[in-house]
Write an enzyme that holds these catalytic residues in place. Structure first.
Site, PDB file in Angstrom:
ATOM      1  CE  LYS A 157       1.800  49.703  50.341  1.00 16.38           C
ATOM      2  NZ  LYS A 157       0.592  49.374  49.402  1.00 16.38           N
TER       3      LYS A 157
ATOM      4  CG  ASP B  83       4.395  50.378  44.962  1.00 15.98           C
ATOM      5  OD1 ASP B  83       5.418  49.727  44.820  1.00 15.98           O
ATOM      6  OD2 ASP B  83       3.246  49.793  44.980  1.00 15.98           O
TER       7      ASP B  83
ATOM      8  CE  LYS C 157       2.546  50.404  42.015  1.00 15.34           C
ATOM      9  NZ  LYS C 157       1.036  49.662  42.294  1.00 15.34           N
TER      10      LYS C 157
ATOM     11  CG  ASP D 202       1.587  52.369  48.319  1.00 16.57           C
ATOM     12  OD1 ASP D 202       0.608  52.285  48.377  1.00 16.57           O
ATOM     13  OD2 ASP D 202       2.563  51.598  48.002  1.00 16.57           O
TER      14      ASP D 202
ATOM     15  CG  ASP E 169       2.672  46.659  42.246  1.00 21.97           C
ATOM     16  OD1 ASP E 169       3.220  47.649  42.830  1.00 21.97           O
ATOM     17  OD2 ASP E 169       1.798  46.786  41.420  1.00 21.97           O
TER      18      ASP E 169
ATOM     19  CD  GLU F  94       4.238  47.463  47.659  1.00 22.83           C
ATOM     20  OE1 GLU F  94       3.774  48.300  48.287  1.00 22.83           O
ATOM     21  OE2 GLU F  94       3.853  46.971  46.760  1.00 22.83           O
TER      22      GLU F  94
ATOM     23  NE  ARG G 191      -0.605  41.639  49.253  1.00 24.52           N
ATOM     24  CZ  ARG G 191      -1.671  41.348  48.286  1.00 24.52           C
ATOM     25  NH1 ARG G 191      -2.044  40.113  48.225  1.00 24.52           N
ATOM     26  NH2 ARG G 191      -2.153  42.529  47.676  1.00 24.52           N
TER      27      ARG G 191
END
Length: 492
Positions: free
Chosen positions: A243, A248, A255, A266, A325, A327, A329
């Site tokens: 990932k 993010d 967030k 991230d 959020d 995202e 996966r």
């Protein structure tokens, strides 16, 4: 690699006349009759600095004799180097005569401890010195084997520091296309093949997950593919999927502002995949390895994806979005579907800063380990403790599948408050299918917010040492068994 100058590592029988000395001390061992036991007992990571004959000697405690192994020696070495570099050391000799079996851990810890990131500081505020020379003092009869171990530790540490460098870069420097360009540069330097799927090609091929997550940013997403062919490019590879969300914000499901700056980290799963491929090439592993980085920037914007959207991934499966959020996966689903179809790997390992729920469950030091394969679970669990990349097994099961059932799609992208790390893993398993698979949720240990005795604060490069050494172990095992079967490899 890393913000320290290039460090020379040499194995020698005796310490040179110049430079500082480091000596490791088990708990209970007296370093000198002149030093009271109350002043230094050799407790774990305790230190005592003395001046002897015009040079400094640093004693570092290892704790109880029965617990001494590569994990504590790695930390002790890092703590020693960090302590000495802070007071101007540029040349250090580590007295390793009793610890030759773990020389790779000692070297790795030393180079990780020497790392600093000062690229954006004014010249006047940067450190004036840094470690330039590391000597490992060992028994002469063991020099050949020791040199091999030292080289392994150095290569792993340099790959880890490369990952830490990438991780430290802010979102306005590393965005998806910039990360793709760095990957191209590293591939050229390390003899890897590299292909980048840009937004138009992602759309043509149906990467709906990546396109959705990246739709709110002016920096379009990228799928970055790296290949290390090994000695048998026709065999099914081990696939590493990372990932790489370069920043993010949470998207429309925004967030909180507090500590949102840390969301430049991230991307650490994808950065780790880059570092592992570079290490595999430098180590000349016989194993074929494919790395896929799912890179996007998750921002709110006029074209951002929304809660309630339905996304179709590379393999045609559908996702109901309930929270933008969650995202990671979604982009991993695309990447896993691609690598599974195009390469038919023998094993998929994914790394992702995936869930805050994993931090709630395990704290900041351990990564969540998910796999239905008992042999892989035991291997990663044991190896993680040894290389200071600790992991802890967490469950998969039908109860988590139930939580992500959707009324209008294959799955929804969140499953409620309970077992959040487990429902995220169950989500990924829908795309993995029956392929052997390990999922590492590295949200906790991917970065630290305070420096520790053996590491600077910031990204840790978690996963590089663990998976590089796992690949090395797989290669050694394959060499011993010499399997005759050959797989079909990539589809033509």
């Amino acid at each position: 690699m890393g913000e320290v100058p290039k460090i020379s590592v040499e194995v020698v029988p005796e310490p040179p006349a110049s430079g500082d000395l480091v000596e490791f001390v088990p708990e209970g061992k007296r370093v000198s009759s002149d030093i009271p036991e109350e002043e230094f007992r050799g407790k774990k990571l305790s230190t005592l600095l003395l001046r002897e004959g015009g040079r400094r000697r640093l004693y570092v405690g290892l704790g109880p004799q029965e617990s001494i192994g590569p994990a504590i020696l790695r930390k002790a070495s890092g703590a020693a180097v960090r302590s000495l570099v802070k007071i101007g050391a540029e040349q250090i000799s580590i007295l390793a005569q009793e610890w030759e079996d773990h020389l790779d851990a000692i070297v790795e810890g030393a180079l990780l401890g020497a790392y600093r990131f000062e690229r954006y500081k004014p010249e006047t505020l940067r450190s004036r010195t840094g470690l330039r020379q590391l000597w490992l003092c060992i028994a002469p009869r063991l020099r050949r084997e020791a040199k091999e171990k030292a080289k392994l530790g150095q290569l792993v540490a340099e790959a880890t520091n490369l990952v830490r460098d990438l991780g430290n870069e802010p979102g306005n420097v590393i965005f998806p296309e910039a990360l793709a360009e760095r990957a191209h540069q590293l591939a050229k330097e390390y003899g890897l093949s590299c292909r980048v799927f840009e937004p138009r090609e992602l759309e043509e091929k149906g990467f709906g997950g990546l396109l959705a997550v990246g739709s709110g940013s002016v920096h379009g997403p990228r799928l970055i593919l790296l290949e290390y062919s090994g000695k048998d490019p026709g065999r099914p590879p081990i696939a590493l999927v990372g990932k790489a969300i370069t920043f993010d914000s949470g998207g429309i499901s925004l967030k909180p502002g507090e500590r949102m700056d840390e969301m430049k980290f991230d991307k650490m799963g994808g950065c780790a995949v880059l570092g592992i491929l570079c290490a595999a090439s430098r180590l000349q592993l016989p194993t074929r390895v494919v790395g896929v980085l799912a890179a996007a920037e998750n921002l709110p914007g006029p074209s951002a994806y929304r809660p309630g959207d339905i996304i179709r991934t590379y393999d045609g499966n559908t996702i109901e979005v309930l929270n933008t959020d969650a995202e990671g996966r979604i982009v991993l689903a695309d990447a896993i579907a691609y690598v599974k179809k195009e390469f038919r790997p023998s094993l998929i390992i994914d790394l992702a800063t995936l869930t805050g729920a994993c931090i709630v469950a395990l704290g900041k030091e351990k990564a969540g380990l998910f796999t239905p394969d008992r042999e892989l679970r035991e291997a990663f669990w044991s190896l993680g403790e040894e290389v200071n990349n600790p992991v802890w097994p967490l469950p998969l099961g039908e109860e988590f599948d139930e939580q992500i059932k959707s009324d209008i799609a294959l799955v929804k992208n969140v499953g409620g408050k309970e077992g959040g790390a487990c429902t995220a893993a169950a989500f990924l398993q829908k795309w993995v299918g029956d392929t052997r698979w390990v999922h590492l949720d590295i949200a906790g240990p991917a970065w630290i917010t305070k420096e520790v005795a053996y590491l600077e604060k910031g990204p840790t490069g978690f996963g590089v040492s663990l998976i590089t050494r796992f690949l090395l172990g797989q290669a050694n095992q394959a060499q011993r068994t010499k399997p005759s079967q050959k797989g079909s490899g990539r589809k033509r």
